[in-house]
Design a protein around this motif. Sequence first.
Motif, PDB file in Angstrom:
ATOM      1  N   PRO A 187     -28.932   1.082  14.366  1.00  0.00           N
ATOM      2  CA  PRO A 187     -29.166  -0.133  15.157  1.00  0.00           C
ATOM      3  C   PRO A 187     -28.071  -1.176  14.968  1.00  0.00           C
ATOM      4  CG  PRO A 187     -30.480  -0.201  13.156  1.00  0.00           C
ATOM      5  CD  PRO A 187     -29.752   1.120  13.143  1.00  0.00           C
ATOM      6  N   ASN A 189     -27.211  -5.435  16.419  1.00  0.00           N
ATOM      7  CA  ASN A 189     -27.577  -6.573  17.250  1.00  0.00           C
ATOM      8  C   ASN A 189     -26.804  -6.516  18.567  1.00  0.00           C
ATOM      9  OD1 ASN A 189     -29.312  -7.760  15.334  1.00  0.00           O
ATOM     10  ND2 ASN A 189     -27.567  -8.703  14.278  1.00  0.00           N
ATOM     11  N   THR A 215     -36.048  -7.142  21.737  1.00  0.00           N
ATOM     12  CA  THR A 215     -35.795  -7.089  20.294  1.00  0.00           C
ATOM     13  C   THR A 215     -34.406  -7.625  19.930  1.00  0.00           C
ATOM     14  OG1 THR A 215     -34.758  -4.895  20.239  1.00  0.00           O
ATOM     15  CG2 THR A 215     -37.172  -4.966  20.186  1.00  0.00           C
ATOM     16  N   LYS A 217     -31.801  -5.874  20.094  1.00  0.00           N
ATOM     17  CA  LYS A 217     -31.182  -4.780  19.363  1.00  0.00           C
ATOM     18  C   LYS A 217     -30.789  -3.645  20.308  1.00  0.00           C
ATOM     19  CE  LYS A 217     -32.167  -6.279  15.072  1.00  0.00           C
ATOM     20  NZ  LYS A 217     -31.171  -6.549  14.019  1.00  0.00           N
ATOM     21  N   TYR A 219     -29.555   0.627  19.849  1.00  0.00           N
ATOM     22  CA  TYR A 219     -29.442   1.758  18.922  1.00  0.00           C
ATOM     23  C   TYR A 219     -28.229   2.556  19.372  1.00  0.00           C
ATOM     24  CZ  TYR A 219     -30.970   5.646  15.952  1.00  0.00           C
ATOM     25  OH  TYR A 219     -31.054   6.625  14.979  1.00  0.00           O
ATOM     26  N   LYS A 267     -41.208  -4.390  19.475  1.00  0.00           N
ATOM     27  CA  LYS A 267     -40.827  -4.767  18.115  1.00  0.00           C
ATOM     28  C   LYS A 267     -41.411  -3.792  17.095  1.00  0.00           C
ATOM     29  CE  LYS A 267     -40.092  -9.713  18.933  1.00  0.00           C
ATOM     30  NZ  LYS A 267     -40.032  -9.633  20.399  1.00  0.00           N
ATOM     31  N   TYR A 270     -39.410  -0.570  17.383  1.00  0.00           N
ATOM     32  CA  TYR A 270     -38.100  -0.726  16.749  1.00  0.00           C
ATOM     33  C   TYR A 270     -38.215  -0.532  15.239  1.00  0.00           C
ATOM     34  CZ  TYR A 270     -34.380  -3.077  14.264  1.00  0.00           C
ATOM     35  OH  TYR A 270     -33.401  -3.362  13.358  1.00  0.00           O
ATOM     36  N   LYS A 271     -39.173  -1.217  14.631  1.00  0.00           N
ATOM     37  CA  LYS A 271     -39.358  -1.117  13.181  1.00  0.00           C
ATOM     38  C   LYS A 271     -39.666   0.313  12.759  1.00  0.00           C
ATOM     39  CE  LYS A 271     -38.999  -5.431  11.683  1.00  0.00           C
ATOM     40  NZ  LYS A 271     -37.975  -5.819  10.662  1.00  0.00           N
ATOM     41  N   SER A 275     -34.963   1.479  13.398  1.00  0.00           N
ATOM     42  CA  SER A 275     -34.380   0.565  12.418  1.00  0.00           C
ATOM     43  C   SER A 275     -33.541   1.271  11.355  1.00  0.00           C
ATOM     44  CB  SER A 275     -35.481  -0.258  11.730  1.00  0.00           C
ATOM     45  OG  SER A 275     -36.421   0.608  11.099  1.00  0.00           O
ATOM     46  N   THR A 277     -30.844   4.694  10.074  1.00  0.00           N
ATOM     47  CA  THR A 277     -29.641   5.392  10.513  1.00  0.00           C
ATOM     48  C   THR A 277     -29.833   6.898  10.381  1.00  0.00           C
ATOM     49  OG1 THR A 277     -28.667   5.283   8.297  1.00  0.00           O
ATOM     50  CG2 THR A 277     -28.166   3.483   9.820  1.00  0.00           C
TER      51      THR A 277
END
Length: 437
Positions: A187, A189, A215, A217, A219, A267, A270-271, A275, A277
């Motif tokens: 992820p 920003n 979000t 964000k 990916y 959200k 995403y978490k 979030s 790698t």
Amino acid sequence: MNQNNNGTWVSWNENLTHNYKTLYKISSEKELQDIVRNSEKIRVFGNKQSSSDIASGAATLIDIKSYNQVLSYSDSEKTITVQSGIILGDLIEAIEAKGWCIPCLPDINTITIGGALATGTHGTSGKLLSEYIKNCSYILADGSIKEISAKDQLMDAFKVSLGVLGVLSTVTFQCESIYTLHIKEGPENDKEWLPKIKERLKKHDFLRILWLPHTNKGYVITGDKINPELKIKEELGSPFLRHRRKASKILYKYTHIFPWFTAIANKLLYKGFFSGTKEHKGSLYQATVTKSRGSTLELAEWTIGLEEFPKVFEELKTVINKWSNKSFIHIPMDIRFVYKDNSWLSYAYKKDTVTMGCVSRNAASADSYEAFKSIEKIFLKHGGKPHWAKRFKAKDSELSNVYEKWDDFKLLRKKLDPTNKFLNPYLTELFNEKTNN
């Protein structure tokens, strides 16, 4: 040849239905010729996964999936010739068995080659699949066979034809030697990934960004060609990650009633799923292709010039982040890159482009999904183009403004199909044709 009479055609997500008089399943070019020659109105379909109403809606239908053989290889030229009903996944397996690849892979492998080519299906950080056609044969409206080579001036019209110039029969693809990609995912920003697009396109062999609306964000997925023997430290993440579609289905279940909950669901997703790698390697096919749709959904996708994308993205983000609107968008929005070509109805006609997909996990309520309307309004405003196999409302007047060769294509279509044999109601409206033919 199998034949069924007086039935109902239903799309994979049950959003589109049409009655038909006759449905054929064919296995030879001669059968295909005879049916086309003797039909007044005809359409061809595969796995019915298009979100646009392009595949059916005619009295005569052909289920092309049984017309699916690999016809020949040329080892010296690295080419493969196939019938148009072969599924993309089967084609890729046949190619990889030879140690080859087509360096353009769509996100899904269950579509037929004929449908993929007709609707301008593309890959990631590459070209349209149609750019790898070396030669092909079409069944024209009178049942005759037209052979077209890459050197033929008409190839640029036939490469993306929407199935209205004729029925694709066979196609020969130019392949390349297979290669291995080192994939890294993680992820970032929005302020980080957006300004780096051009830099990354130059640096990496593969770039894809899954944007996560609401979000701030993205990916980011990059791929670099490596020696297949090179050992890397693989990190595939938790086994829990494989449940993303199931979690999405639960969290988005009632967002058509409470659109604002989408922002909360995003959200959480995403978490849970975006979030961390990941790092792995594999062939282009192994490493980057989704391979199937886990559940029914609805899709829209729009393209815009690479230079214009940052401005369009910021406008889109501003619009959907206003809580006064109802355009709360399910994640992810798939951002990919297509290099310029000369195909008349290509999204990348003479311009490097960015594609941005928009998904609704609630297929049944897609007509009221405000995001589709907002995306279309913003992209059309800036000269964007819709993906032919996905949802959009634009018709002839709007399309003529964004496709430079639109009118030329319409003239060619009318010349090759003067009785509008290959038009269904959706396409009749799309091309602004009279309905009395």
